[in-house]
Design a protein around this motif. Structure first.
Motif, PDB file in Angstrom:
ATOM      1  N   ILE A  37       0.856  -1.186   0.000  1.00 54.58           N
ATOM      2  CA  ILE A  37       0.000   0.000   0.000  1.00 54.58           C
ATOM      3  C   ILE A  37       0.891   1.235   0.000  1.00 54.58           C
ATOM      4  O   ILE A  37       1.790   1.380   0.819  1.00 54.58           O
ATOM      5  N   PHE A  38       0.624   2.110  -0.940  1.00 55.87           N
ATOM      6  CA  PHE A  38       1.358   3.357  -1.088  1.00 55.87           C
ATOM      7  C   PHE A  38       0.555   4.464  -0.428  1.00 55.87           C
ATOM      8  O   PHE A  38      -0.645   4.605  -0.690  1.00 55.87           O
ATOM      9  N   ARG A  39       1.186   5.218   0.434  1.00 52.30           N
ATOM     10  CA  ARG A  39       0.544   6.335   1.121  1.00 52.30           C
ATOM     11  C   ARG A  39       1.236   7.620   0.688  1.00 52.30           C
ATOM     12  O   ARG A  39       2.457   7.706   0.738  1.00 52.30           O
ATOM     13  N   GLN A  40       0.429   8.596   0.299  1.00 50.70           N
ATOM     14  CA  GLN A  40       1.003   9.847  -0.168  1.00 50.70           C
ATOM     15  C   GLN A  40       0.106  11.010   0.266  1.00 50.70           C
ATOM     16  O   GLN A  40      -1.120  10.925   0.160  1.00 50.70           O
ATOM     17  N   THR A  41       0.725  12.078   0.738  1.00 51.20           N
ATOM     18  CA  THR A  41      -0.041  13.256   1.124  1.00 51.20           C
ATOM     19  C   THR A  41      -0.565  13.945  -0.123  1.00 51.20           C
ATOM     20  O   THR A  41       0.188  14.188  -1.067  1.00 51.20           O
ATOM     21  N   ARG A  42      -1.854  14.223  -0.126  1.00 51.27           N
ATOM     22  CA  ARG A  42      -2.518  14.907  -1.233  1.00 51.27           C
ATOM     23  C   ARG A  42      -3.322  16.083  -0.681  1.00 51.27           C
ATOM     24  O   ARG A  42      -3.595  16.162   0.509  1.00 51.27           O
ATOM     25  N   VAL A  43      -3.742  16.964  -1.568  1.00 51.36           N
ATOM     26  CA  VAL A  43      -4.542  18.121  -1.200  1.00 51.36           C
ATOM     27  C   VAL A  43      -6.014  17.759  -1.365  1.00 51.36           C
ATOM     28  O   VAL A  43      -6.431  17.327  -2.438  1.00 51.36           O
ATOM     29  N   GLY A  44      -6.789  17.938  -0.289  1.00 53.43           N
ATOM     30  CA  GLY A  44      -8.187  17.534  -0.312  1.00 53.43           C
ATOM     31  C   GLY A  44      -9.163  18.677  -0.150  1.00 53.43           C
ATOM     32  O   GLY A  44      -8.869  19.830  -0.500  1.00 53.43           O
ATOM     33  N   LEU A  45     -10.306  18.355   0.385  1.00 56.40           N
ATOM     34  CA  LEU A  45     -11.398  19.295   0.625  1.00 56.40           C
ATOM     35  C   LEU A  45     -10.888  20.488   1.431  1.00 56.40           C
ATOM     36  O   LEU A  45     -10.192  20.309   2.432  1.00 56.40           O
ATOM     37  N   THR A  57       2.533   0.981  -7.331  1.00 58.18           N
ATOM     38  CA  THR A  57       2.807   0.574  -8.710  1.00 58.18           C
ATOM     39  C   THR A  57       4.232   0.901  -9.142  1.00 58.18           C
ATOM     40  O   THR A  57       4.651   0.506 -10.227  1.00 58.18           O
ATOM     41  N   MET A  58       4.951   1.623  -8.294  1.00 58.31           N
ATOM     42  CA  MET A  58       6.324   2.007  -8.620  1.00 58.31           C
ATOM     43  C   MET A  58       7.280   1.393  -7.606  1.00 58.31           C
ATOM     44  O   MET A  58       6.868   0.970  -6.528  1.00 58.31           O
ATOM     45  N   TYR A  59       8.543   1.367  -7.963  1.00 58.26           N
ATOM     46  CA  TYR A  59       9.544   0.839  -7.047  1.00 58.26           C
ATOM     47  C   TYR A  59       9.576   1.689  -5.778  1.00 58.26           C
ATOM     48  O   TYR A  59       9.321   2.897  -5.820  1.00 58.26           O
ATOM     49  N   ALA A  60       9.880   1.054  -4.657  1.00 59.16           N
ATOM     50  CA  ALA A  60       9.816   1.703  -3.346  1.00 59.16           C
ATOM     51  C   ALA A  60      10.719   2.929  -3.231  1.00 59.16           C
ATOM     52  O   ALA A  60      10.405   3.860  -2.497  1.00 59.16           O
ATOM     53  N   ASP A  61      11.833   2.966  -3.961  1.00 59.80           N
ATOM     54  CA  ASP A  61      12.766   4.096  -3.841  1.00 59.80           C
ATOM     55  C   ASP A  61      12.494   5.224  -4.844  1.00 59.80           C
ATOM     56  O   ASP A  61      13.297   6.142  -4.982  1.00 59.80           O
ATOM     57  N   THR A  62      11.344   5.196  -5.514  1.00 64.10           N
ATOM     58  CA  THR A  62      10.989   6.239  -6.476  1.00 64.10           C
ATOM     59  C   THR A  62      10.739   7.554  -5.735  1.00 64.10           C
ATOM     60  O   THR A  62      10.093   7.567  -4.693  1.00 64.10           O
ATOM     61  N   ARG A  63      11.239   8.640  -6.286  1.00 63.20           N
ATOM     62  CA  ARG A  63      11.067   9.947  -5.632  1.00 63.20           C
ATOM     63  C   ARG A  63       9.584  10.338  -5.593  1.00 63.20           C
ATOM     64  O   ARG A  63       8.795   9.923  -6.443  1.00 63.20           O
ATOM     65  N   ALA A  72       9.042   6.416 -16.672  1.00 65.94           N
ATOM     66  CA  ALA A  72       8.276   5.182 -16.883  1.00 65.94           C
ATOM     67  C   ALA A  72       9.019   3.969 -16.338  1.00 65.94           C
ATOM     68  O   ALA A  72       8.401   2.971 -15.968  1.00 65.94           O
ATOM     69  N   SER A  73      10.346   4.054 -16.243  1.00 67.26           N
ATOM     70  CA  SER A  73      11.129   2.935 -15.717  1.00 67.26           C
ATOM     71  C   SER A  73      10.909   2.742 -14.207  1.00 67.26           C
ATOM     72  O   SER A  73      11.311   1.721 -13.653  1.00 67.26           O
ATOM     73  N   ALA A  74      10.268   3.705 -13.550  1.00 67.31           N
ATOM     74  CA  ALA A  74       9.977   3.580 -12.118  1.00 67.31           C
ATOM     75  C   ALA A  74       8.786   2.655 -11.858  1.00 67.31           C
ATOM     76  O   ALA A  74       8.599   2.181 -10.738  1.00 67.31           O
ATOM     77  N   VAL A  75       7.986   2.385 -12.875  1.00 63.79           N
ATOM     78  CA  VAL A  75       6.812   1.529 -12.733  1.00 63.79           C
ATOM     79  C   VAL A  75       7.247   0.070 -12.758  1.00 63.79           C
ATOM     80  O   VAL A  75       7.967  -0.360 -13.658  1.00 63.79           O
ATOM     81  N   THR A  76       6.791  -0.690 -11.774  1.00 69.69           N
ATOM     82  CA  THR A  76       7.120  -2.118 -11.712  1.00 69.69           C
ATOM     83  C   THR A  76       6.325  -2.859 -12.784  1.00 69.69           C
ATOM     84  O   THR A  76       5.302  -2.358 -13.263  1.00 69.69           O
ATOM     85  N   PRO A  77       6.760  -4.071 -13.173  1.00 69.05           N
ATOM     86  CA  PRO A  77       5.985  -4.832 -14.158  1.00 69.05           C
ATOM     87  C   PRO A  77       4.539  -5.076 -13.703  1.00 69.05           C
ATOM     88  O   PRO A  77       3.611  -4.896 -14.485  1.00 69.05           O
ATOM     89  N   ILE A  78       4.345  -5.455 -12.443  1.00 68.34           N
ATOM     90  CA  ILE A  78       2.972  -5.661 -11.958  1.00 68.34           C
ATOM     91  C   ILE A  78       2.251  -4.321 -11.857  1.00 68.34           C
ATOM     92  O   ILE A  78       1.057  -4.219 -12.104  1.00 68.34           O
ATOM     93  N   GLY A  79       3.007  -3.269 -11.521  1.00 67.49           N
ATOM     94  CA  GLY A  79       2.431  -1.930 -11.432  1.00 67.49           C
ATOM     95  C   GLY A  79       1.864  -1.448 -12.751  1.00 67.49           C
ATOM     96  O   GLY A  79       0.850  -0.761 -12.793  1.00 67.49           O
ATOM     97  N   TYR A  80       2.518  -1.821 -13.852  1.00 69.17           N
ATOM     98  CA  TYR A  80       2.020  -1.462 -15.181  1.00 69.17           C
ATOM     99  C   TYR A  80       0.591  -1.973 -15.353  1.00 69.17           C
ATOM    100  O   TYR A  80      -0.293  -1.243 -15.805  1.00 69.17           O
ATOM    101  N   TRP A  81       0.366  -3.225 -14.978  1.00 68.31           N
ATOM    102  CA  TRP A  81      -0.962  -3.819 -15.140  1.00 68.31           C
ATOM    103  C   TRP A  81      -1.972  -3.257 -14.139  1.00 68.31           C
ATOM    104  O   TRP A  81      -3.130  -3.038 -14.479  1.00 68.31           O
TER     105      TRP A  81
END
Length: 184
Positions: A37-45, A57-63, A72-81
């Motif tokens: 599970i990827f957690r990322q701060t986003r701007v909401g209500l 969907t991306m490798y764990a060390d992606t910025r 595009a090389s940051a996306v894992t093979p399973i992440g692509y799907w």
């Protein structure tokens, strides 16, 4: 009414999609290191930050950057799907239950996307919850064009209704839009 619709649909859908989330999570963990599970701060209500949940969907060390600024090389093979089938969005049903998101609305952006935040602020788009899908996503407009994206989101604001939401949810489920573009 929109909140009741979202909450009801999310509470019905969450138990149904949990097995799919678990299978996807196992595939992510088997094929790359890091959390499923990827957690990322986003701007909401009301421009309040919240933690958006997605299947990673991306490798764990992606910025930490918008997808269109990430190679595009940051996306894992399973992440692509997962991205192609839009399964990476399933954990966001929990964000809906928590009242942080809606099924349909402006796609939540990162706090660093100041141009998009300003364009949305000008159009009073922070008065509604961000969505898993929306007009811009179905039309294939990604976050690399902040003014065009905000204009599409504003068009939704004028036509916002349960019927419009159902049309956009159905279009998304049937494959409309391409999701967030990943850079080259």
């Amino acid at each position: 009414m929109k909140r009741i619709f979202d909450l009801t649909l999310a509470l019905i859908g969450l138990p149904i999609v949990v097995p799919a989330i678990l299978v996807c999570a196992m595939a992510i963990r088997w094929t790359s290191r890091g959390p499923a599970i990827f957690r990322q701060t986003r701007v909401g209500l009301h421009e309040q930050p919240f933690t958006c949940l997605k299947l990673r969907t991306m490798y764990a060390d992606t910025r930490d950057a918008p997808s269109h600024e990430t190679s595009a090389s940051a996306v894992t093979p399973i992440g692509y799907w997962l991205r192609r089938l839009k399964l990476d969005e399933l954990p966001q049903l929990w964000n809906i239950v928590l009242g942080e998101m809606s099924f349909v609305g402006p796609r939540p952006c990162l706090p660093a996307q100041t141009e998009l935040i300003a364009a949305r602020r000008e159009r009073n788009l922070y008065g509604i919850r961000p969505g898993i899908t929306g007009v811009a996503q179905v039309a294939g407009i990604d976050m690399s064009d902040p003014q065009r994206l905000a204009a599409a989101d504003a068009a939704y604001l004028k036509d916002m209704s349960i019927a419009a939401d159902l049309r956009l949810i159905l279009a998304t489920a049937l494959g409309a839009g391409r999701g967030d573009r990943v850079g080259q």
